[in-house]
Design a protein around this motif. Structure first.
Motif, PDB file in Angstrom:
ATOM      1  N   ALA A  20      41.672  39.965  41.347  1.00 31.31           N
ATOM      2  CA  ALA A  20      42.041  40.845  42.365  1.00 31.31           C
ATOM      3  C   ALA A  20      42.494  42.129  41.764  1.00 31.31           C
ATOM      4  O   ALA A  20      43.333  42.349  40.853  1.00 31.31           O
ATOM      5  CB  ALA A  20      42.871  40.403  43.454  1.00 31.31           C
ATOM      6  N   VAL A  21      42.039  43.312  42.279  1.00 32.27           N
ATOM      7  CA  VAL A  21      42.295  44.639  41.884  1.00 32.27           C
ATOM      8  C   VAL A  21      42.853  45.248  43.063  1.00 32.27           C
ATOM      9  O   VAL A  21      41.898  45.658  44.110  1.00 32.27           O
ATOM     10  CB  VAL A  21      41.378  45.598  40.959  1.00 32.27           C
ATOM     11  N   THR A  22      44.260  45.497  43.266  1.00 34.34           N
ATOM     12  CA  THR A  22      44.840  46.121  44.746  1.00 34.34           C
ATOM     13  C   THR A  22      45.346  47.571  44.411  1.00 34.34           C
ATOM     14  O   THR A  22      45.544  47.896  43.104  1.00 34.34           O
ATOM     15  CB  THR A  22      45.923  45.142  45.071  1.00 34.34           C
ATOM     16  N   GLY A  23      45.490  48.362  45.448  1.00 30.33           N
ATOM     17  CA  GLY A  23      45.783  49.681  45.172  1.00 30.33           C
ATOM     18  C   GLY A  23      45.516  50.483  46.490  1.00 30.33           C
ATOM     19  O   GLY A  23      44.758  50.079  47.268  1.00 30.33           O
ATOM     20  N   PRO A  24      46.048  51.411  46.787  1.00 28.01           N
ATOM     21  CA  PRO A  24      45.806  52.488  47.768  1.00 28.01           C
ATOM     22  C   PRO A  24      44.211  52.893  47.946  1.00 28.01           C
ATOM     23  O   PRO A  24      43.657  52.990  47.055  1.00 28.01           O
ATOM     24  CB  PRO A  24      46.553  53.827  47.498  1.00 28.01           C
ATOM     25  N   SER A  25      43.882  52.959  49.018  1.00 25.32           N
ATOM     26  CA  SER A  25      42.329  53.432  49.585  1.00 25.32           C
ATOM     27  C   SER A  25      42.135  54.362  48.583  1.00 25.32           C
ATOM     28  O   SER A  25      42.671  55.492  48.409  1.00 25.32           O
ATOM     29  CB  SER A  25      42.213  53.579  50.747  1.00 25.32           C
TER      30      SER A  25
END
Length: 584
Positions: free
Chosen positions: A342-347
């Motif tokens: 999973a790679v997460t972060g702000p839009s």
């Protein structure tokens, strides 16, 4: 050594010697060149033959565009006028060519002189390079690197055989490189050798004028470059200028200059020169770096001591990893787990860019990319994902924040089912329902990507990756100054904003050079160091708009604005509009 070219020679003899050389070819030994033929003419004839220069009357190339307001043209203008006044009663005309050999200015005294030189195609816009038309008074001095007198049939092209021309190359006072040539021309039966001395003097006056317009900082850079260039690969630079010798050229590109500049600024220079191991894109080397002390702003000389060796060779199928901290983090995470990632972060922070860059670094094919928000309406997506993973290809479910709650269980089942291929997710956790983060914590490991404003060091690589997604013929070329403006912007829209900017540049300037004033106004205004009043900011916007409309031509922009050119130059300095960044 043959005799100096001072005594008149029969034109038929000259023409015969030239024709004999052309017919026999370039091999020496068939016939020795005549003793009366100057060495520089013999060399030029041989170069002309070897490149296939055109001899035919009417074959001189005309280019419709040239920069009549270039740095060279401005410096030469008063010199050309003085020479024309001095020579107006002597039937001698004055010509200036740029470094390509194209005539960019001429001064002729009478309508008869104009007709004479027009018939010989000696007019603004015509190309007089030696490669194009052979031996002549504008191209040959640049090819020889010295003053040359060319008389009558010594010219290679037949259109010029009634003329005699004295020419000399013009070297830039900072870089020492040839930037053009100056020539005096007259009918062959009235020309005198004194024309050569006058041409030398005129060229020196042009160089003096150039020197007067070059700032102290640029002169210091030029002197430093000339002092170091014989030592090996060397790069001399400040924030908007870079000079290098041929051996240093292989280390250079636009991204390298921006990265190298930031790396040098981060050093502590109180202890003098540093030996540094630099790893900034194309420049991977041990260098001896000096900060120049005799300039007002930061400037550096970088001597390349030795290239750094790469690590153990990789498998041929794998390209080198992208030098991006978050790609590297994903590599390490993937090495510890065979499951979903999973790679997460702000839009808009570039999560998909990180995923694609990691897959490329591992030698994988492009992944199958599906938008999570569209899964509910696609009845075949599960089978498509299963088949793709079974084939060994990666699958990316992007924008998991848009996933319908009813699809969470199906996604979790796929993530727990071991396959050959890799399943990856991207998500903005701040916008996800509670079920999605809970599901991710159970089935995937990964990395968090912060906003683009926090990733300045990686921005040039991201720019390059985004540019590579644009068709090559549409892809704009970003200057160093433009990259620096991008580095100073805070990117509230993250990578999505950067992509939008680059696509806009590709549409506006396909395949062309991009200077800072081509960027959105908010960006170059933010990069400007001096805070302007509202009136100054409005005036600055008008000036930049005029420059954009006139393609960077300052004379045309001044006319459009209704102000003098000198006034415009003063305002460019006052408002921090760097002249170097205005070149297209």
């Amino acid at each position: 050594m043959r005799a100096a070219h001072r005594l008149p020679v029969d034109h038929d003899e000259v023409r015969s010697a030239k024709e004999k050389l052309i017919s026999h070819g370039l091999l020496r030994g068939v016939d020795s060149p005549p003793l009366w033929l100057p060495d520089e003419i013999d060399r030029s004839w041989r170069r002309s033959i070897s490149v296939g220069a055109n001899r035919a009357t009417g074959a001189i190339q005309f280019l419709n565009e040239f920069d009549g307001d270039s740095e060279l043209s401005r410096a030469a203008r008063p010199v050309l006028d003085r020479l024309a006044d001095t020579l107006q009663d002597m039937g001698t005309s004055v010509f200036l060519a740029d470094r390509t050999g194209q005539i960019v200015a001429r001064r002729v005294a009478t309508s008869r002189d104009r007709e004479r030189f027009d018939s010989a195609y000696a007019a603004e816009g015509f190309v007089f390079s030696e490669e194009s038309i052979g031996t002549n008074g504008l191209g040959t001095p640049m090819a020889e690197g010295s003053a040359v007198f060319v008389r009558g049939p010594e010219h290679f092209n037949e259109a010029l055989e009634d003329l005699a021309c004295a020419g000399v190359g013009i070297r830039h006072p900072v870089t020492g490189r040839l930037i053009g040539s100056l020539s005096l021309a007259a009918p062959v039966d009235t020309a005198e050798m004194m024309m050569l001395a006058m041409t030398r003097e005129g060229a020196q006056q042009i160089v003096d004028n150039l020197r007067a317009t070059v700032g102290r900082r640029e002169l210091t850079l030029g002197h430093t470059y000339r002092r170091h260039r014989a030592k090996g690969p060397v790069i001399v630079l400040n924030s908007d200028t870079v000079m290098t010798n041929v051996t240093g050229l292989s280390f250079l590109n636009v991204e390298m200059h921006a990265r190298l500049w930031d790396s040098l600024l981060s050093q502590d220079w109180d202890q003098g020169p540093h030996v540094l191991d630099l790893d900034v894109h194309s420049l991977r080397a041990r260098v001896l770096a000096h900060r120049l002390e005799d300039v007002d702003d930061d400037a550096f000389a970088v001597e390349i001591i030795d290239r750094l060796q790469d690590g153990p060779p990789r498998r041929a199928a794998r390209p080198a990893p992208v030098r991006d901290l978050f790609v590297s983090n994903l590599q390490h995470t993937a090495a510890r787990s065979a499951g979903a990632l999973a790679v997460t972060g702000p839009s808009g922070s570039g999560k998909l860019h990180v995923v694609r860059a990691w897959l490329r670094s591992e030698g994988h094919d492009d992944p199958l990319v599906l938008d999570a928000g569209e899964l509910r309406s696609d009845g075949t997506w599960r089978q498509e994902v299963t088949d793709t993973l079974a084939s060994g290809r990666a699958v990316v479910l992007r924008r998991l924040e848009d996933l319908d709650v009813g699809q969470v269980s199906a996604v979790k089942t796929l993530a727990n089912d071991p396959r050959t291929g890799r399943l990856l997710f991207t998500a903005d956790l701040s916008r996800c329902s509670d079920a999605v983060p809970r599901m991710l914590s159970q089935v995937a490991v990964g990395v968090d990507v912060p906003p683009l404003a926090s990733r300045g060091h990686e921005l040039p690589s991201i720019v390059q990756a985004l540019l590579e997604q644009i068709e090559p013929q549409q892809r704009p070329v970003l200057s160093t100054a433009t990259i620096q403006v991008l580095l100073r912007w805070d990117w509230p829209g993250n990578v999505a904003e950067l992509r939008h900017v680059l696509l806009g540049l590709a549409a506006e300037l396909p395949g062309q050079s991009v200077s800072p004033y081509h960027l959105p106004e908010r960006m170059w205004e933010a990069a400007n160091r001096r805070l302007l009043t509202r009136i100054e900011a409005a005036e600055r916007s008008e000036i930049v708009a005029a420059l954009r409309q006139c393609g960077g031509n300052r004379s045309k922009a001044a006319s459009l604005l209704g102000i003098g050119r000198t006034t415009l130059y003063r305002k460019l300095t006052a408002f921090g509009i760097d002249a170097e960044t205005l070149l297209t």
